[in-house]
Scaffold this motif. Structure first.
Motif, PDB file in Angstrom:
ATOM      1  N   GLU A  80      19.652  -4.528  -2.179  1.00 37.08           N
ATOM      2  CA  GLU A  80      20.140  -5.504  -2.870  1.00 37.08           C
ATOM      3  C   GLU A  80      19.568  -5.161  -4.464  1.00 37.08           C
ATOM      4  O   GLU A  80      18.333  -4.724  -4.598  1.00 37.08           O
ATOM      5  N   PHE A  81      20.360  -5.140  -5.378  1.00 35.66           N
ATOM      6  CA  PHE A  81      19.784  -4.685  -6.803  1.00 35.66           C
ATOM      7  C   PHE A  81      20.040  -5.810  -7.697  1.00 35.66           C
ATOM      8  O   PHE A  81      20.873  -6.983  -7.732  1.00 35.66           O
ATOM      9  N   THR A  82      19.078  -5.823  -8.736  1.00 39.96           N
ATOM     10  CA  THR A  82      19.180  -6.822  -9.815  1.00 39.96           C
ATOM     11  C   THR A  82      20.143  -6.379 -10.834  1.00 39.96           C
ATOM     12  O   THR A  82      20.829  -5.216 -10.638  1.00 39.96           O
ATOM     13  N   ASP A  83      20.710  -7.096 -11.933  1.00 37.73           N
ATOM     14  CA  ASP A  83      21.889  -6.665 -12.728  1.00 37.73           C
ATOM     15  C   ASP A  83      21.354  -5.931 -13.869  1.00 37.73           C
ATOM     16  O   ASP A  83      21.855  -4.852 -13.975  1.00 37.73           O
ATOM     17  N   ALA A  84      20.215  -6.434 -14.552  1.00 38.80           N
ATOM     18  CA  ALA A  84      19.945  -5.642 -15.964  1.00 38.80           C
ATOM     19  C   ALA A  84      18.479  -6.030 -16.167  1.00 38.80           C
ATOM     20  O   ALA A  84      18.313  -7.059 -16.179  1.00 38.80           O
ATOM     21  N   PRO A  85      17.457  -4.924 -16.029  1.00 41.01           N
ATOM     22  CA  PRO A  85      17.917  -3.542 -15.444  1.00 41.01           C
ATOM     23  C   PRO A  85      18.075  -3.587 -14.128  1.00 41.01           C
ATOM     24  O   PRO A  85      17.601  -4.309 -13.435  1.00 41.01           O
ATOM     25  N   LEU A  86      18.973  -2.334 -13.877  1.00 39.59           N
ATOM     26  CA  LEU A  86      19.284  -2.272 -12.457  1.00 39.59           C
ATOM     27  C   LEU A  86      17.968  -1.883 -11.511  1.00 39.59           C
ATOM     28  O   LEU A  86      17.497  -0.561 -11.794  1.00 39.59           O
ATOM     29  N   LEU A  87      17.561  -2.788 -10.768  1.00 42.77           N
ATOM     30  CA  LEU A  87      16.279  -2.512  -9.900  1.00 42.77           C
ATOM     31  C   LEU A  87      16.658  -2.769  -8.525  1.00 42.77           C
ATOM     32  O   LEU A  87      17.552  -3.642  -8.343  1.00 42.77           O
ATOM     33  N   ILE A  88      15.945  -2.235  -7.585  1.00 44.83           N
ATOM     34  CA  ILE A  88      16.020  -2.712  -6.375  1.00 44.83           C
ATOM     35  C   ILE A  88      15.373  -3.942  -6.309  1.00 44.83           C
ATOM     36  O   ILE A  88      14.171  -3.810  -6.675  1.00 44.83           O
ATOM     37  N   ALA A  89      15.867  -5.014  -5.905  1.00 42.30           N
ATOM     38  CA  ALA A  89      15.116  -6.229  -5.655  1.00 42.30           C
ATOM     39  C   ALA A  89      14.571  -6.263  -4.130  1.00 42.30           C
ATOM     40  O   ALA A  89      13.496  -6.966  -4.117  1.00 42.30           O
ATOM     41  N   SER A  90      15.295  -6.014  -3.172  1.00 36.13           N
ATOM     42  CA  SER A  90      14.935  -5.976  -1.870  1.00 36.13           C
ATOM     43  C   SER A  90      15.719  -4.755  -0.975  1.00 36.13           C
ATOM     44  O   SER A  90      16.686  -4.498  -1.377  1.00 36.13           O
ATOM     45  N   ALA A  91      14.971  -4.491   0.114  1.00 41.58           N
ATOM     46  CA  ALA A  91      15.475  -3.520   1.140  1.00 41.58           C
ATOM     47  C   ALA A  91      15.355  -4.210   2.598  1.00 41.58           C
ATOM     48  O   ALA A  91      14.554  -5.085   2.799  1.00 41.58           O
ATOM     49  N   GLU A  92      16.478  -4.189   3.191  1.00 38.86           N
ATOM     50  CA  GLU A  92      16.410  -4.434   4.610  1.00 38.86           C
ATOM     51  C   GLU A  92      16.951  -3.485   5.589  1.00 38.86           C
ATOM     52  O   GLU A  92      17.997  -2.790   5.230  1.00 38.86           O
ATOM     53  N   THR A 118       5.317   4.985   5.843  1.00 40.07           N
ATOM     54  CA  THR A 118       5.087   4.994   4.621  1.00 40.07           C
ATOM     55  C   THR A 118       5.825   3.925   3.817  1.00 40.07           C
ATOM     56  O   THR A 118       5.124   3.414   2.723  1.00 40.07           O
ATOM     57  N   ILE A 119       6.866   3.423   4.402  1.00 42.03           N
ATOM     58  CA  ILE A 119       7.591   2.085   3.688  1.00 42.03           C
ATOM     59  C   ILE A 119       6.331   0.949   3.622  1.00 42.03           C
ATOM     60  O   ILE A 119       6.304   0.331   2.728  1.00 42.03           O
ATOM     61  N   SER A 120       5.821   0.650   5.003  1.00 41.18           N
ATOM     62  CA  SER A 120       4.993  -0.552   5.024  1.00 41.18           C
ATOM     63  C   SER A 120       3.645  -0.223   4.077  1.00 41.18           C
ATOM     64  O   SER A 120       2.670  -1.138   3.460  1.00 41.18           O
ATOM     65  N   ASN A 121       3.212   0.967   3.851  1.00 37.96           N
ATOM     66  CA  ASN A 121       2.112   1.143   3.277  1.00 37.96           C
ATOM     67  C   ASN A 121       2.048   1.772   1.924  1.00 37.96           C
ATOM     68  O   ASN A 121       1.144   1.692   1.076  1.00 37.96           O
ATOM     69  N   SER A 122       3.284   1.998   1.474  1.00 39.06           N
ATOM     70  CA  SER A 122       3.368   2.525   0.296  1.00 39.06           C
ATOM     71  C   SER A 122       4.662   1.839  -0.756  1.00 39.06           C
ATOM     72  O   SER A 122       4.153   1.134  -1.896  1.00 39.06           O
ATOM     73  N   VAL A 123       5.750   2.112  -0.178  1.00 36.27           N
ATOM     74  CA  VAL A 123       6.674   1.791  -0.791  1.00 36.27           C
ATOM     75  C   VAL A 123       6.941  -0.069  -1.055  1.00 36.27           C
ATOM     76  O   VAL A 123       7.405  -0.511  -2.155  1.00 36.27           O
ATOM     77  N   VAL A 124       6.560  -0.694   0.134  1.00 37.92           N
ATOM     78  CA  VAL A 124       6.505  -2.240  -0.016  1.00 37.92           C
ATOM     79  C   VAL A 124       5.853  -2.608  -1.328  1.00 37.92           C
ATOM     80  O   VAL A 124       6.136  -3.680  -1.883  1.00 37.92           O
ATOM     81  N   ARG A 125       4.811  -2.058  -2.061  1.00 37.47           N
ATOM     82  CA  ARG A 125       4.100  -2.362  -2.998  1.00 37.47           C
ATOM     83  C   ARG A 125       4.835  -2.238  -4.086  1.00 37.47           C
ATOM     84  O   ARG A 125       4.612  -2.879  -5.335  1.00 37.47           O
ATOM     85  N   GLY A 126       6.111  -1.552  -4.246  1.00 33.71           N
ATOM     86  CA  GLY A 126       7.094  -1.508  -5.393  1.00 33.71           C
ATOM     87  C   GLY A 126       7.882  -2.513  -5.351  1.00 33.71           C
ATOM     88  O   GLY A 126       8.616  -3.050  -6.173  1.00 33.71           O
ATOM     89  N   PHE A 127       8.633  -2.861  -4.022  1.00 28.45           N
ATOM     90  CA  PHE A 127       9.641  -3.812  -3.734  1.00 28.45           C
ATOM     91  C   PHE A 127       9.471  -4.348  -2.201  1.00 28.45           C
ATOM     92  O   PHE A 127       9.189  -3.414  -1.403  1.00 28.45           O
ATOM     93  N   PRO A 128      10.024  -5.439  -1.918  1.00 28.57           N
ATOM     94  CA  PRO A 128       9.997  -6.073  -0.628  1.00 28.57           C
ATOM     95  C   PRO A 128      10.777  -5.257   0.177  1.00 28.57           C
ATOM     96  O   PRO A 128      12.043  -4.880  -0.154  1.00 28.57           O
ATOM     97  N   VAL A 129      10.459  -4.855   1.380  1.00 30.48           N
ATOM     98  CA  VAL A 129      11.086  -4.106   2.317  1.00 30.48           C
ATOM     99  C   VAL A 129      11.027  -5.014   3.703  1.00 30.48           C
ATOM    100  O   VAL A 129       9.966  -5.271   4.192  1.00 30.48           O
ATOM    101  N   LEU A 130      12.092  -5.435   4.280  1.00 29.47           N
ATOM    102  CA  LEU A 130      12.036  -6.109   5.711  1.00 29.47           C
ATOM    103  C   LEU A 130      12.706  -5.370   6.662  1.00 29.47           C
ATOM    104  O   LEU A 130      13.717  -4.877   6.488  1.00 29.47           O
ATOM    105  N   VAL A 131      11.873  -5.159   7.691  1.00 28.65           N
ATOM    106  CA  VAL A 131      12.221  -4.375   8.806  1.00 28.65           C
ATOM    107  C   VAL A 131      12.596  -5.192  10.047  1.00 28.65           C
ATOM    108  O   VAL A 131      11.446  -5.997  10.378  1.00 28.65           O
ATOM    109  N   ILE A 132      13.598  -5.263  10.430  1.00 28.54           N
ATOM    110  CA  ILE A 132      14.336  -6.264  11.325  1.00 28.54           C
ATOM    111  C   ILE A 132      14.777  -5.691  12.718  1.00 28.54           C
ATOM    112  O   ILE A 132      15.460  -4.478  12.451  1.00 28.54           O
ATOM    113  N   PRO A 133      14.798  -5.994  13.818  1.00 25.55           N
ATOM    114  CA  PRO A 133      15.659  -5.629  14.807  1.00 25.55           C
ATOM    115  C   PRO A 133      17.007  -6.029  14.637  1.00 25.55           C
ATOM    116  O   PRO A 133      17.393  -6.755  13.839  1.00 25.55           O
ATOM    117  N   ALA A 134      18.025  -4.941  14.978  1.00 24.05           N
ATOM    118  CA  ALA A 134      19.518  -5.171  14.657  1.00 24.05           C
ATOM    119  C   ALA A 134      19.828  -6.310  15.280  1.00 24.05           C
ATOM    120  O   ALA A 134      20.781  -7.131  14.732  1.00 24.05           O
TER     121      ALA A 134
END
Length: 138
Positions: A80-92, A118-134
């Protein structure tokens, strides 16, 4: 540990080749967007693929650590992206996986991989990442 990759312009295009050792990928913008020709993956696609590919690899590392045998993995990533500035708001990251020993161990594997990735230990500090079962959204 240090990892280095490089991107080099492809002559006559606005695209670039990304190189890591003997492996490569093409980066470009959508056709008609900022001079892009649609020859390769956009920045957002590259980021989504990096998240999914990194988590895919982590599942294999975690399975080995836990002594589990993977039968099947499918990973879908939505950004999911923000409008301006274009940033990743979240990832699923939606994970569908099967291990030889059944759903209980699949859940244990997913939890282990989420905690060690790496997602849980590094990237998450930059934007939320939700890891979910399908099946969480079905």
């Amino acid at each position: 540990m240090r990892l280095e990759v490089s991107f080099k312009s492809i002559s006559g295009t606005g695209a670039a080749i990304g190189i890591s050792g003997s492996k490569s990928i093409i980066a470009d913008r959508r056709d008609g967007s900022a001079g892009g020709l649609g020859l390769g993956l956009s920045g957002g696609e590259l980021q989504a693929l990096a998240l999914g590919g990194g988590f895919f690899n982590q599942l294999h590392f975690s399975a080995e650590t836990l002594g589990l045998v993977l039968r099947h993995i499918t990973i879908d990533v939505a950004l999911e992206f923000t409008d301006a500035p274009l940033l990743i708001a979240s990832a699923e990251i939606k994970v569908d996986l099967e291990v030889e020993t059944g759903p209980g161990d699949a859940k244990r594997l997913l939890d282990h991989a989420t905690g060690d990735s790496t997602i849980s230990n590094s990237v998450v500090r930059g934007f939320p990442v939700l890891v979910i079962p399908a099946d969480a959204h079905d």
